[in-house]
Design a protein around this motif. Structure first.
Motif, PDB file in Angstrom:
ATOM      1  N   ASN A 111       0.774  -1.257  -0.080  1.00  0.00           N
ATOM      2  CA  ASN A 111       0.166   0.041   0.108  1.00  0.00           C
ATOM      3  C   ASN A 111       0.804   1.453   0.046  1.00  0.00           C
ATOM      4  O   ASN A 111       1.961   1.336   0.755  1.00  0.00           O
ATOM      5  CB  ASN A 111      -0.844   0.112   1.335  1.00  0.00           C
ATOM      6  N   ILE A 112       0.407   2.206  -0.766  1.00  0.00           N
ATOM      7  CA  ILE A 112       1.108   3.411  -0.938  1.00  0.00           C
ATOM      8  C   ILE A 112       0.071   4.560  -0.492  1.00  0.00           C
ATOM      9  O   ILE A 112      -0.981   4.595  -0.985  1.00  0.00           O
ATOM     10  CB  ILE A 112       1.721   3.759  -2.252  1.00  0.00           C
ATOM     11  N   ARG A 113       0.689   5.462   0.450  1.00  0.00           N
ATOM     12  CA  ARG A 113      -0.202   6.519   0.738  1.00  0.00           C
ATOM     13  C   ARG A 113       0.253   7.737  -0.219  1.00  0.00           C
ATOM     14  O   ARG A 113       1.301   8.027  -0.566  1.00  0.00           O
ATOM     15  CB  ARG A 113      -0.032   6.985   2.209  1.00  0.00           C
ATOM     16  N   ALA A 150       6.910  10.724  -2.908  1.00  0.00           N
ATOM     17  CA  ALA A 150       8.026  11.803  -3.124  1.00  0.00           C
ATOM     18  C   ALA A 150       8.184  12.367  -4.597  1.00  0.00           C
ATOM     19  O   ALA A 150       8.765  13.528  -4.914  1.00  0.00           O
ATOM     20  CB  ALA A 150       9.193  11.748  -2.670  1.00  0.00           C
ATOM     21  N   ASP A 203       8.492   5.721  -3.012  1.00  0.00           N
ATOM     22  CA  ASP A 203       7.723   5.715  -1.895  1.00  0.00           C
ATOM     23  C   ASP A 203       8.740   6.151  -0.832  1.00  0.00           C
ATOM     24  O   ASP A 203       9.546   5.093  -0.232  1.00  0.00           O
ATOM     25  CB  ASP A 203       6.975   4.255  -1.509  1.00  0.00           C
ATOM     26  N   LYS A 204       8.626   7.158   0.030  1.00  0.00           N
ATOM     27  CA  LYS A 204       9.726   7.573   0.962  1.00  0.00           C
ATOM     28  C   LYS A 204       9.638   6.845   2.227  1.00  0.00           C
ATOM     29  O   LYS A 204      10.170   6.725   2.909  1.00  0.00           O
ATOM     30  CB  LYS A 204       9.536   9.200   1.131  1.00  0.00           C
ATOM     31  N   GLN A 205       8.104   6.222   2.454  1.00  0.00           N
ATOM     32  CA  GLN A 205       8.072   5.704   3.511  1.00  0.00           C
ATOM     33  C   GLN A 205       8.752   4.304   3.660  1.00  0.00           C
ATOM     34  O   GLN A 205       9.430   3.801   4.656  1.00  0.00           O
ATOM     35  CB  GLN A 205       6.400   5.274   3.799  1.00  0.00           C
ATOM     36  N   ARG A 206       8.790   3.549   2.376  1.00  0.00           N
ATOM     37  CA  ARG A 206       9.447   2.293   2.324  1.00  0.00           C
ATOM     38  C   ARG A 206      10.890   2.464   1.463  1.00  0.00           C
ATOM     39  O   ARG A 206      11.772   1.510   1.355  1.00  0.00           O
ATOM     40  CB  ARG A 206       8.765   1.340   1.321  1.00  0.00           C
ATOM     41  N   SER A 207      10.985   3.777   1.345  1.00  0.00           N
ATOM     42  CA  SER A 207      12.384   4.147   0.547  1.00  0.00           C
ATOM     43  C   SER A 207      12.486   3.045  -0.969  1.00  0.00           C
ATOM     44  O   SER A 207      13.797   2.466  -0.869  1.00  0.00           O
ATOM     45  CB  SER A 207      13.698   4.037   1.607  1.00  0.00           C
ATOM     46  N   THR A 256       0.573  10.723   0.775  1.00  0.00           N
ATOM     47  CA  THR A 256       1.619  11.888   1.304  1.00  0.00           C
ATOM     48  C   THR A 256       3.052  11.206   1.092  1.00  0.00           C
ATOM     49  O   THR A 256       3.738  11.782   1.536  1.00  0.00           O
ATOM     50  CB  THR A 256       1.052  11.846   2.685  1.00  0.00           C
ATOM     51  N   ASP A 257       3.017   9.885   1.145  1.00  0.00           N
ATOM     52  CA  ASP A 257       4.562   9.159   0.947  1.00  0.00           C
ATOM     53  C   ASP A 257       5.043   9.181  -0.274  1.00  0.00           C
ATOM     54  O   ASP A 257       6.130   8.717  -0.405  1.00  0.00           O
ATOM     55  CB  ASP A 257       4.455   7.785   1.530  1.00  0.00           C
TER      56      ASP A 257
END
Length: 347
Positions: free
Chosen positions: A59-61, A66, A178-182, A63-64
């Motif tokens: 899942n990708i939000r 970039a 995805d900056k949350q998972r890099s 806001t994540d």
């Protein structure tokens, strides 16, 4: 005691039956006839691909995200690396059309509109008969003749579809960081087979004969080997036509180039549930274990970019006319995407 013996015999019987069932999955080595019909075509029944389930994306939000870039690319099945897509045993276009006819997939109209200039927004559905009509798979009238070559009747028959007429596929995908998972990854949105429209009268077009053009057009005055009019008409004719301007040599007409266009669009997240159960044929080994879903997710294909998202909504061929330069531009866009990921990290 007797009860324990019964349980033991029952367990042994169950074990023997399970072994027999396991052996039935392989080719029976006994001389007795095989009970199951038709028999297994081989020594191992390939059931792993048929029973696979789609591995969902992470899942990708919003806001994540970039960075995001939309890219359109084309897969040419005539390339050696992509020939598995056109295998007669398991061609991609046959899989898609079969799923559409069975109701497992929905096809979308690729016709551009005012609100959808690219025609790939998955807004208008196509019926299965409309899809087949785009490939010449509609019904045709077949006349019946007697021994005297007289028409005695007619009937409509379904025209066979030739999968070899589809040699390209277009893919629409998003490259997302995805900056949350890099993680910087590509996610395919849609797939479309490309066909060349059949324009009435184009088959009758013939390039003009070079000899006829040479006879109709005036001789080139800058060609030292050309027979000039002055040499045949004499000096008087030369004096009279001395002040007449030289007529321009007309440009040679050429056959118009027709670009391949999408026949329909398939929403890839929906198609994954069909492609995950279709095995890809390999030239080197039959035991690949790869499905079409694996091939697309793992990017096991060769392609070139034909467009990237831009404010003017231009394709590469809209601002570059030379074919070789278009390939260079495609590679430049690929490199810019890879450089973005590399520039994120410092070593």
């Amino acid at each position: 005691m007797i009860e324990n013996m019964k349980k033991m015999l029952f367990s042994i019987a169950m074990l023997v039956s399970l072994q027999a069932m396991a052996q039935q999955e392989n080719l029976n080595n006994s001389v007795d006839p095989i009970d199951t019909l038709p028999p297994i075509d081989g020594y191992v029944m390939k059931s792993d691909v048929e029973n696979r389930k789609v591995v969902p994306y992470a899942n990708i939000r919003q806001t994540d995200i970039a960075f995001s870039k939309r890219v359109w690319r084309e897969i040419d099945l005539r390339e050696k690396f992509n020939q598995a897509f056109a295998s007669p045993k398991s061609s991609l276009i046959s899989i898609l059309l079969e799923a559409i006819q069975e109701g497992k997939l929905r096809a979308y109209d690729p016709t551009p509109t005012k609100n959808d200039p690219n025609g790939d927004s998955f807004k208008t559905l196509l019926a299965p008969d409309q899809v087949m009509a785009r490939f010449g798979g509609d019904s045709i009238l077949v006349e019946e003749f007697n021994e005297n070559n007289e028409v005695v009747g007619s009937s409509y028959q379904q025209r066979d579809f030739d999968p070899t007429q589809v040699v390209k596929f277009r893919i629409k995908e998003d490259w997302i960081f995805d900056k949350q998972r890099s993680v910087f990854e590509a996610r395919i949105i849609g797939i479309a087979p490309l066909i060349t429209p059949q324009i009435p009268g184009m088959s009758d077009f013939q390039a003009p004969n070079a000899d006829e053009n040479a006879a109709a057009s005036p001789a080139d005055p800058f060609d030292p080997f050309a027979v000039q009019a002055a040499e045949t008409e004499g000096a008087e004719s030369t004096a009279e036509n001395a002040n007449v301007p030289i007529a321009a040599i007309p440009a040679q007409p050429f056959a118009p180039q027709i670009d391949a266009t999408p026949a329909f669009w398939i929403y890839f997240p929906e198609a994954r549930h069909v492609l995950v159960n279709k095995e890809v044929m390999n030239r080197n080994s039959d035991a690949t274990g790869l499905s079409y879903d694996d091939v697309f997710i793992k990017r096991m294909f060769s392609s070139y970019i034909v467009k990237q998202s831009n404010p003017e909504d231009l394709r590469i061929k809209d601002y570059i006319s030379d074919d070789l330069e278009r390939l260079f531009e495609s590679e430049r866009i690929k490199k810019s995407l890879m450089d973005y990921e590399q520039d994120l990290w410092s070593y």
